[in-house]
Design a protein around this motif. Structure first.
Motif, PDB file in Angstrom:
ATOM      1  N   ARG A   1       2.009  -1.941 -11.058  1.00  0.00           N
ATOM      2  CA  ARG A   1       2.550  -1.831  -9.703  1.00  0.00           C
ATOM      3  C   ARG A   1       1.944  -0.616  -9.036  1.00  0.00           C
ATOM      4  O   ARG A   1       1.705   0.417  -9.674  1.00  0.00           O
ATOM      5  N   LEU A   2       1.732  -0.737  -7.716  1.00  0.00           N
ATOM      6  CA  LEU A   2       1.153   0.344  -6.934  1.00  0.00           C
ATOM      7  C   LEU A   2       1.850   0.398  -5.584  1.00  0.00           C
ATOM      8  O   LEU A   2       2.261  -0.645  -5.041  1.00  0.00           O
ATOM      9  N   LEU A   3       1.952   1.603  -5.059  1.00  0.00           N
ATOM     10  CA  LEU A   3       2.451   1.793  -3.705  1.00  0.00           C
ATOM     11  C   LEU A   3       1.335   2.431  -2.892  1.00  0.00           C
ATOM     12  O   LEU A   3       0.946   3.574  -3.130  1.00  0.00           O
ATOM     13  N   CYS A   4       0.781   1.649  -1.957  1.00  0.00           N
ATOM     14  CA  CYS A   4      -0.313   2.097  -1.101  1.00  0.00           C
ATOM     15  C   CYS A   4       0.307   2.689   0.164  1.00  0.00           C
ATOM     16  O   CYS A   4       0.987   1.979   0.919  1.00  0.00           O
ATOM     17  N   VAL A   5       0.065   3.954   0.384  1.00  0.00           N
ATOM     18  CA  VAL A   5       0.805   4.732   1.369  1.00  0.00           C
ATOM     19  C   VAL A   5      -0.013   4.926   2.641  1.00  0.00           C
ATOM     20  O   VAL A   5      -1.187   5.323   2.587  1.00  0.00           O
ATOM     21  N   ALA A   6       0.626   4.688   3.778  1.00  0.00           N
ATOM     22  CA  ALA A   6      -0.023   4.855   5.075  1.00  0.00           C
ATOM     23  C   ALA A   6      -0.060   6.322   5.471  1.00  0.00           C
ATOM     24  O   ALA A   6       0.862   7.086   5.173  1.00  0.00           O
ATOM     25  N   ILE A   7      -1.132   6.709   6.175  1.00  0.00           N
ATOM     26  CA  ILE A   7      -1.190   8.054   6.753  1.00  0.00           C
ATOM     27  C   ILE A   7      -1.370   8.028   8.272  1.00  0.00           C
ATOM     28  O   ILE A   7      -1.183   9.049   8.933  1.00  0.00           O
ATOM     29  N   ASP A   8      -1.735   6.893   8.838  1.00  0.00           N
ATOM     30  CA  ASP A   8      -1.781   6.744  10.289  1.00  0.00           C
ATOM     31  C   ASP A   8      -1.655   5.262  10.623  1.00  0.00           C
ATOM     32  O   ASP A   8      -1.631   4.409   9.730  1.00  0.00           O
ATOM     33  N   LEU A   9      -1.551   4.963  11.910  1.00  0.00           N
ATOM     34  CA  LEU A   9      -1.392   3.563  12.303  1.00  0.00           C
ATOM     35  C   LEU A   9      -2.698   2.925  12.748  1.00  0.00           C
ATOM     36  O   LEU A   9      -2.776   1.699  12.824  1.00  0.00           O
ATOM     37  N   GLU A  10      -3.732   3.732  13.027  1.00  0.00           N
ATOM     38  CA  GLU A  10      -5.022   3.165  13.400  1.00  0.00           C
ATOM     39  C   GLU A  10      -5.630   2.386  12.237  1.00  0.00           C
ATOM     40  O   GLU A  10      -6.180   1.295  12.416  1.00  0.00           O
ATOM     41  N   ARG A  11      -5.543   2.953  11.035  1.00  0.00           N
ATOM     42  CA  ARG A  11      -6.124   2.308   9.857  1.00  0.00           C
ATOM     43  C   ARG A  11      -5.140   1.394   9.132  1.00  0.00           C
ATOM     44  O   ARG A  11      -5.530   0.679   8.204  1.00  0.00           O
ATOM     45  N   TYR A  12      -3.895   1.414   9.551  1.00  0.00           N
ATOM     46  CA  TYR A  12      -2.888   0.648   8.813  1.00  0.00           C
ATOM     47  C   TYR A  12      -3.182  -0.855   8.787  1.00  0.00           C
ATOM     48  O   TYR A  12      -3.084  -1.475   7.722  1.00  0.00           O
TER      49      TYR A  12
END
Length: 269
Positions: free
Chosen positions: A35-46
């Motif tokens: 299992r992995l949690l891929c974490v967002a850092i901005d909404l442009e690349r989301y």
């Protein structure tokens, strides 16, 4: 099962896999990371990140804007709430405070953004992923003021002292350790990793950053979470398998929208 509770898969160097993200994920599975949690850092690349991980049901995601991101779109609470309706979204963040690169503390956008993210987490019933660097007192103060204990969350890639860890634990938060805990100069952090209650402990890579020993100097990737597990287990005088099982259980308890079992998998015990 091994769980990487915090990574940025869209930033991992794919050169060792001939640019093929699927091959990276195959290597991750082969290493036992389930299992992995891929974490967002901005909404442009989301949107691109969300599309990248869509075929891989073992990957959950978060939505949020990192405190150091200040040139892109500033999301409204309504935008974050709408994005959080996606069933793959299990957390809000990463959010928080980072004064390391700013003189005089908060550069202006960080604290209001942090407060908005906490409000969104409370509105949608998702835990927070909190980034805090050189901002111990303000991070804890804002978490208290905004009643973040209602949803809880994790202080990820923890590098602070035991007193901050204790205050976060008192708020119901978890503490997550990255490859930094393996670094030669991290004696104080290792002491904290040995004291955090086992039922509040998580492990992560924060890949592509902070590759653990013995992989320092390389681009980090999720399969290296095993080295973090080995290190933390040794600090606590326990078998790695027991540490892996405990941190996986903690992950599913905190991120309770993450799938415990996937199609074709045997149900967990």
């Amino acid at each position: 099962m091994l769980v990487d509770s915090h990574c940025h898969l869209d930033g991992v160097d794919l050169a060792p896999y001939d640019g093929d993200f699927t091959r990276l994920m195959e290597a991750t599975r082969a290493a036992g990371v389930a299992r992995l949690l891929c974490v967002a850092i901005d909404l442009e690349r989301y949107p691109a990140m969300r599309t990248l991980v869509e075929p891989f049901a073992e990957v959950s995601v978060s939505v949020g804007v990192h405190p150091n991101e200040h040139d892109g779109h500033e999301p409204s609470p309504d935008e974050l709430v709408a994005l959080a309706a996606d069933p793959r979204v299990v957390a809000i963040g990463e959010t928080g405070l980072d004064y390391y690169r700013s003189t005089g503390g908060d550069p202006g956008w960080q604290a209001p953004r942090f407060r908005r993210h906490i409000a969104v987490a409370r509105a949608v019933g998702r835990p927070l992923i909190v980034h805090s660097r050189a901002a111990r007192a303000d991070t804890i103060r804002i978490l208290n003021e905004e009643q973040a204990r209602d949803v809880g969350g994790v202080l990820h890639c923890f590098t602070e002292d035991w007193e901050m860890a204790r205050q976060a634990l008192d708020l119901g938060f978890y503490i997550s350790f990255s490859g930094i805990v393996t670094f030669k100069a991290a004696d104080a952090l290792r002491e904290v990793a040995g004291r955090v209650p086992l039922d509040r402990l998580l492990i992560e890579t924060d890949s592509p950053y902070l590759a653990p020993v013995p992989y320092r100097g390389r681009s980090n990737e999720p399969k290296y979470v095993a080295a973090v597990a080995d290190c933390v287990a040794g600090l606590r005088g326990m078998e790695t398998d027991a540490l892996v099982a405990a941190t996986a259980e903690n992950f599913f308890r905190l991120f309770d929208h993450a799938p415990r079992s996937l199609p074709g998998e045997a149900a967990p015990p």
